[in-house]
Design a protein around this motif. Structure first.
Motif, PDB file in Angstrom:
ATOM      1  N   ARG A 115       0.842  -1.205   0.000  1.00 50.58           N
ATOM      2  CA  ARG A 115       0.000   0.000   0.000  1.00 50.58           C
ATOM      3  C   ARG A 115       0.876   1.254   0.000  1.00 50.58           C
ATOM      4  NH1 ARG A 115      -5.178  -1.675  -1.004  1.00 50.58           N
ATOM      5  NH2 ARG A 115      -5.816  -3.254   0.459  1.00 50.58           N
ATOM      6  N   GLN A 116       1.958   1.227   0.762  1.00 47.32           N
ATOM      7  CA  GLN A 116       2.879   2.367   0.773  1.00 47.32           C
ATOM      8  C   GLN A 116       3.531   2.551  -0.592  1.00 47.32           C
ATOM      9  OE1 GLN A 116       5.332   1.211   4.099  1.00 47.32           O
ATOM     10  NE2 GLN A 116       4.308   2.671   5.437  1.00 47.32           N
ATOM     11  N   VAL A 117       3.886   1.446  -1.229  1.00 47.19           N
ATOM     12  CA  VAL A 117       4.465   1.506  -2.571  1.00 47.19           C
ATOM     13  C   VAL A 117       3.477   2.174  -3.526  1.00 47.19           C
ATOM     14  CG1 VAL A 117       5.149   0.085  -4.556  1.00 47.19           C
ATOM     15  CG2 VAL A 117       6.038  -0.441  -2.284  1.00 47.19           C
ATOM     16  N   GLU A 118       2.209   1.807  -3.448  1.00 50.80           N
ATOM     17  CA  GLU A 118       1.186   2.400  -4.314  1.00 50.80           C
ATOM     18  C   GLU A 118       1.077   3.911  -4.103  1.00 50.80           C
ATOM     19  OE1 GLU A 118      -2.366   0.226  -3.409  1.00 50.80           O
ATOM     20  OE2 GLU A 118      -1.575  -1.642  -4.239  1.00 50.80           O
ATOM     21  N   VAL A 119       1.178   4.354  -2.853  1.00 51.06           N
ATOM     22  CA  VAL A 119       1.118   5.792  -2.554  1.00 51.06           C
ATOM     23  C   VAL A 119       2.306   6.510  -3.181  1.00 51.06           C
ATOM     24  CG1 VAL A 119       1.305   7.514  -0.692  1.00 51.06           C
ATOM     25  CG2 VAL A 119      -0.233   5.558  -0.444  1.00 51.06           C
ATOM     26  N   PHE A 120       3.502   5.957  -3.034  1.00 51.42           N
ATOM     27  CA  PHE A 120       4.695   6.581  -3.610  1.00 51.42           C
ATOM     28  C   PHE A 120       4.630   6.607  -5.137  1.00 51.42           C
ATOM     29  CE2 PHE A 120       6.820   5.200   0.473  1.00 51.42           C
ATOM     30  CZ  PHE A 120       6.847   6.479   1.017  1.00 51.42           C
ATOM     31  N   GLU A 121       4.135   5.533  -5.739  1.00 55.23           N
ATOM     32  CA  GLU A 121       3.984   5.510  -7.192  1.00 55.23           C
ATOM     33  C   GLU A 121       3.060   6.631  -7.656  1.00 55.23           C
ATOM     34  OE1 GLU A 121       4.478   0.910  -8.652  1.00 55.23           O
ATOM     35  OE2 GLU A 121       2.572   1.471  -7.739  1.00 55.23           O
ATOM     36  N   ALA A 122       1.937   6.774  -6.982  1.00 58.35           N
ATOM     37  CA  ALA A 122       0.962   7.801  -7.365  1.00 58.35           C
ATOM     38  C   ALA A 122       1.529   9.201  -7.143  1.00 58.35           C
ATOM     39  CB  ALA A 122      -0.326   7.617  -6.564  1.00 58.35           C
ATOM     40  N   GLU A 123       2.199   9.411  -6.026  1.00 57.01           N
ATOM     41  CA  GLU A 123       2.727  10.735  -5.699  1.00 57.01           C
ATOM     42  C   GLU A 123       3.859  11.147  -6.639  1.00 57.01           C
ATOM     43  OE1 GLU A 123       2.676  14.273  -3.758  1.00 57.01           O
ATOM     44  OE2 GLU A 123       1.281  12.625  -3.417  1.00 57.01           O
ATOM     45  N   LEU A 124       4.752  10.212  -6.945  1.00 56.09           N
ATOM     46  CA  LEU A 124       5.903  10.520  -7.798  1.00 56.09           C
ATOM     47  C   LEU A 124       5.594  10.377  -9.285  1.00 56.09           C
ATOM     48  CD1 LEU A 124       8.666   8.688  -5.739  1.00 56.09           C
ATOM     49  CD2 LEU A 124       8.252  11.154  -5.856  1.00 56.09           C
ATOM     50  N   GLY A 125       4.523   9.656  -9.601  1.00 58.35           N
ATOM     51  CA  GLY A 125       4.190   9.431 -11.006  1.00 58.35           C
ATOM     52  C   GLY A 125       5.186   8.513 -11.697  1.00 58.35           C
ATOM     53  N   LEU A 126       5.814   7.640 -10.914  1.00 65.67           N
ATOM     54  CA  LEU A 126       6.809   6.702 -11.451  1.00 65.67           C
ATOM     55  C   LEU A 126       6.461   5.286 -11.014  1.00 65.67           C
ATOM     56  CD1 LEU A 126      10.058   8.627 -10.459  1.00 65.67           C
ATOM     57  CD2 LEU A 126       9.138   8.378 -12.766  1.00 65.67           C
ATOM     58  N   PRO A 127       6.696   4.303 -11.878  1.00 63.93           N
ATOM     59  CA  PRO A 127       6.493   2.914 -11.449  1.00 63.93           C
ATOM     60  C   PRO A 127       7.572   2.526 -10.447  1.00 63.93           C
ATOM     61  CG  PRO A 127       7.457   2.964 -13.636  1.00 63.93           C
ATOM     62  CD  PRO A 127       7.145   4.396 -13.262  1.00 63.93           C
ATOM     63  N   SER A 128       7.218   1.727  -9.473  1.00 66.25           N
ATOM     64  CA  SER A 128       8.174   1.323  -8.439  1.00 66.25           C
ATOM     65  C   SER A 128       9.054   0.159  -8.876  1.00 66.25           C
ATOM     66  CB  SER A 128       7.436   0.926  -7.165  1.00 66.25           C
ATOM     67  OG  SER A 128       6.680  -0.255  -7.400  1.00 66.25           O
ATOM     68  N   GLY A 129       8.545  -0.631  -9.806  1.00 71.71           N
ATOM     69  CA  GLY A 129       9.257  -1.849 -10.162  1.00 71.71           C
ATOM     70  C   GLY A 129       8.889  -3.006  -9.258  1.00 71.71           C
ATOM     71  N   ILE A 130       7.930  -2.791  -8.384  1.00 75.05           N
ATOM     72  CA  ILE A 130       7.472  -3.831  -7.464  1.00 75.05           C
ATOM     73  C   ILE A 130       6.027  -4.127  -7.814  1.00 75.05           C
ATOM     74  CG2 ILE A 130       7.059  -4.449  -5.054  1.00 75.05           C
ATOM     75  CD1 ILE A 130       9.157  -2.313  -4.322  1.00 75.05           C
ATOM     76  N   GLY A 131       5.728  -5.372  -8.147  1.00 73.40           N
ATOM     77  CA  GLY A 131       4.374  -5.720  -8.547  1.00 73.40           C
ATOM     78  C   GLY A 131       3.972  -7.083  -8.052  1.00 73.40           C
ATOM     79  N   GLN A 132       2.702  -7.218  -7.749  1.00 78.07           N
ATOM     80  CA  GLN A 132       2.158  -8.484  -7.257  1.00 78.07           C
ATOM     81  C   GLN A 132       2.075  -9.492  -8.387  1.00 78.07           C
ATOM     82  OE1 GLN A 132       1.326  -8.993  -3.952  1.00 78.07           O
ATOM     83  NE2 GLN A 132       1.062 -11.124  -4.463  1.00 78.07           N
ATOM     84  N   GLY A 133       2.726 -10.599  -8.219  1.00 83.01           N
ATOM     85  CA  GLY A 133       2.639 -11.674  -9.188  1.00 83.01           C
ATOM     86  C   GLY A 133       1.595 -12.684  -8.746  1.00 83.01           C
ATOM     87  N   SER A 134       1.494 -13.749  -9.468  1.00 81.49           N
ATOM     88  CA  SER A 134       0.552 -14.799  -9.078  1.00 81.49           C
ATOM     89  C   SER A 134       1.134 -15.600  -7.920  1.00 81.49           C
ATOM     90  CB  SER A 134       0.277 -15.710 -10.269  1.00 81.49           C
ATOM     91  OG  SER A 134       1.475 -16.301 -10.712  1.00 81.49           O
ATOM     92  N   THR A 135       0.337 -16.331  -7.249  1.00 83.76           N
ATOM     93  CA  THR A 135       0.705 -17.221  -6.147  1.00 83.76           C
ATOM     94  C   THR A 135       1.342 -16.501  -4.962  1.00 83.76           C
ATOM     95  OG1 THR A 135       2.916 -17.813  -6.988  1.00 83.76           O
ATOM     96  CG2 THR A 135       1.058 -19.152  -7.761  1.00 83.76           C
ATOM     97  N   GLY A 136       1.013 -15.217  -4.757  1.00 84.63           N
ATOM     98  CA  GLY A 136       1.501 -14.504  -3.584  1.00 84.63           C
ATOM     99  C   GLY A 136       2.953 -14.075  -3.645  1.00 84.63           C
ATOM    100  N   VAL A 137       3.582 -14.213  -4.787  1.00 87.54           N
ATOM    101  CA  VAL A 137       4.977 -13.794  -4.938  1.00 87.54           C
ATOM    102  C   VAL A 137       4.991 -12.414  -5.571  1.00 87.54           C
ATOM    103  CG1 VAL A 137       7.171 -14.271  -6.068  1.00 87.54           C
ATOM    104  CG2 VAL A 137       5.809 -16.150  -5.144  1.00 87.54           C
ATOM    105  N   THR A 138       5.696 -11.482  -4.954  1.00 92.29           N
ATOM    106  CA  THR A 138       5.814 -10.125  -5.479  1.00 92.29           C
ATOM    107  C   THR A 138       7.115 -10.033  -6.254  1.00 92.29           C
ATOM    108  OG1 THR A 138       4.561  -9.277  -3.631  1.00 92.29           O
ATOM    109  CG2 THR A 138       5.865  -7.694  -4.861  1.00 92.29           C
ATOM    110  N   ARG A 139       7.009  -9.677  -7.509  1.00 91.40           N
ATOM    111  CA  ARG A 139       8.167  -9.593  -8.397  1.00 91.40           C
ATOM    112  C   ARG A 139       8.697  -8.169  -8.438  1.00 91.40           C
ATOM    113  NH1 ARG A 139       9.615 -14.736  -9.003  1.00 91.40           N
ATOM    114  NH2 ARG A 139       7.866 -15.993  -9.637  1.00 91.40           N
TER     115      ARG A 139
END
Length: 74
Positions: free
Chosen positions: A23-47
């Motif tokens: 959730r914090q990553v999502e806030v920073f992405e929105a505020e900075l307008g930049l992708p974080s490079g952190i994303g939810q993958g399938s099976t609970g693994v975040t890539r």
């Protein structure tokens, strides 16, 4: 929940801590307008995507350095 870069596990927090972090990553992405490079993958693994993280780090550092306000490093 696992946070991985390639085949390496970077962090294995509890589900609650992992969700809060995302959730914090999502806030920073929105505020900075930049992708974080952190994303939810399938099976609970975040890539993580190292190029996106590298780019975001450079932009954030450039924006916070004295005398460089508004300029981003290529």
């Amino acid at each position: 929940m696992y946070f991985e870069l390639g085949d390496e596990t970077l962090w294995n927090p509890s589900n609650g801590a992992g969700r809060l972090f995302m959730r914090q990553v999502e806030v920073f992405e929105a505020e900075l307008g930049l992708p974080s490079g952190i994303g939810q993958g399938s099976t609970g693994v975040t890539r993580t995507h190292s190029q996106s993280i590298r780019s975001r780090t450079r932009s954030s550092c450039a924006a916070s350095s004295p005398g460089t306000a508004g300029r981003a490093t290529p």
